[in-house]
Scaffold this motif. Structure first.
Motif, short mmCIF file in Angstrom:
data_model
loop_
_atom_site.label_atom_id
_atom_site.label_comp_id
_atom_site.label_asym_id
_atom_site.label_seq_id
_atom_site.Cartn_x
_atom_site.Cartn_y
_atom_site.Cartn_z
N CYS A 1 2.33 1.50 -3.61
CA CYS A 1 1.34 1.84 -4.63
C CYS A 1 0.47 3.28 -4.43
CB CYS A 1 0.45 0.52 -4.74
SG CYS A 1 1.48 -0.95 -5.28
N GLY A 2 0.86 3.72 -3.40
CA GLY A 2 0.33 5.04 -2.98
C GLY A 2 -1.33 5.28 -3.63
N SER A 3 -1.46 5.53 -4.99
CA SER A 3 -2.77 5.97 -5.22
C SER A 3 -3.59 4.79 -5.67
CB SER A 3 -2.57 7.08 -6.30
OG SER A 3 -1.94 6.18 -7.67
N PHE A 4 -3.15 3.58 -5.88
CA PHE A 4 -3.93 2.52 -6.10
C PHE A 4 -4.97 2.44 -5.26
CE2 PHE A 4 -4.97 -1.88 -6.66
CZ PHE A 4 -5.54 -1.92 -8.21
N ASP A 5 -6.19 1.98 -5.57
CA ASP A 5 -7.48 1.99 -4.77
C ASP A 5 -7.68 0.58 -4.55
OD1 ASP A 5 -9.78 1.91 -3.35
OD2 ASP A 5 -10.96 3.14 -4.77
N ASP B 1 2.72 5.76 -16.00
CA ASP B 1 2.78 6.28 -14.55
C ASP B 1 4.20 5.96 -14.28
OD1 ASP B 1 -0.01 6.86 -14.78
OD2 ASP B 1 -0.72 4.90 -13.74
N LYS C 1 0.75 -1.21 0.00
CA LYS C 1 0.05 0.11 0.03
C LYS C 1 0.90 1.20 0.02
CE LYS C 1 -4.24 -2.28 1.63
NZ LYS C 1 -5.15 -2.34 2.97
N GLN C 2 2.09 1.31 0.73
CA GLN C 2 2.96 2.56 0.50
C GLN C 2 3.71 2.45 -0.87
OE1 GLN C 2 5.57 1.23 3.75
NE2 GLN C 2 5.37 3.10 4.83
N THR D 1 7.64 9.08 -12.96
CA THR D 1 8.12 9.23 -11.63
C THR D 1 9.72 9.80 -11.67
OG1 THR D 1 9.17 7.08 -11.70
CG2 THR D 1 7.01 6.96 -10.93
#
Length: 151
Positions: free
Chosen positions: A8-12, A84, A5-6, A88
């Motif tokens: 992939c930040g913006s992934f829901d 994406d 989750k860290q 970066t």
């Protein structure tokens, strides 16, 4: 899963099923789960492609070794996750993605993102950073292949 989750930040993550969630490697050594994702195949893993591509940040990671050949065969459907990555600041990740997923025999993904590759090359052309130079070299090779490829 906190690491993922860290990364992939913006992934829901709330948008994917528990079945797909179970196909996301938990860490860089979780080859067993990576193999399950590969076995599940494309287009089955399409919703988690943005997460799987995160594991290519370092091709020395065991999960990257497992996922790269699989992801490289997907081609143009990887367009948005690859774009994406190209946005970066991580030049090493860009290098791995460009050299392993974009520079394929059929150049399908390269054709789909050629303008973005040219833009990135121009944007970093004056850089003296060794990693940027490596990315530009990989992009040069791809653009050359595209120019010399028969229609």
């Amino acid at each position: 899963m906190d690491l993922i989750k860290q990364m992939c930040g913006s992934f829901d993550f709330t948008t994917i099923s528990s079945e797909l969630y179970a196909l996301i490697p938990q860490d860089k050594t979780d080859v067993e789960t990576a193999k399950k994702a590969v076995d599940y195949g494309y287009p089955g893993v399409a919703p988690i492609l943005p997460v799987l591509i995160y594991w290519l940040q370092d091709l020395n990671w065991p999960v990257a070794q497992e996922l790269t050949p699989f992801l490289a065969k997907i081609g143009a459907p990887l367009k948005q996750p690859v774009l994406d990555v190209l946005k970066t600041q991580d030049s090493i990740w860009k290098y791995w993605v460009v050299s392993e997923l974009v520079d394929t025999a059929d150049l399908q993904l390269a054709k789909a993102i050629a303008p973005e590759l040219q833009h990135l090359k121009l944007k970093t052309a004056a850089s003296v950073d060794e990693d940027d130079i490596s990315v530009n070299s990989a992009i040069d090779a791809i653009l050359h292949k595209l120019q010399t490829q028969r229609p």
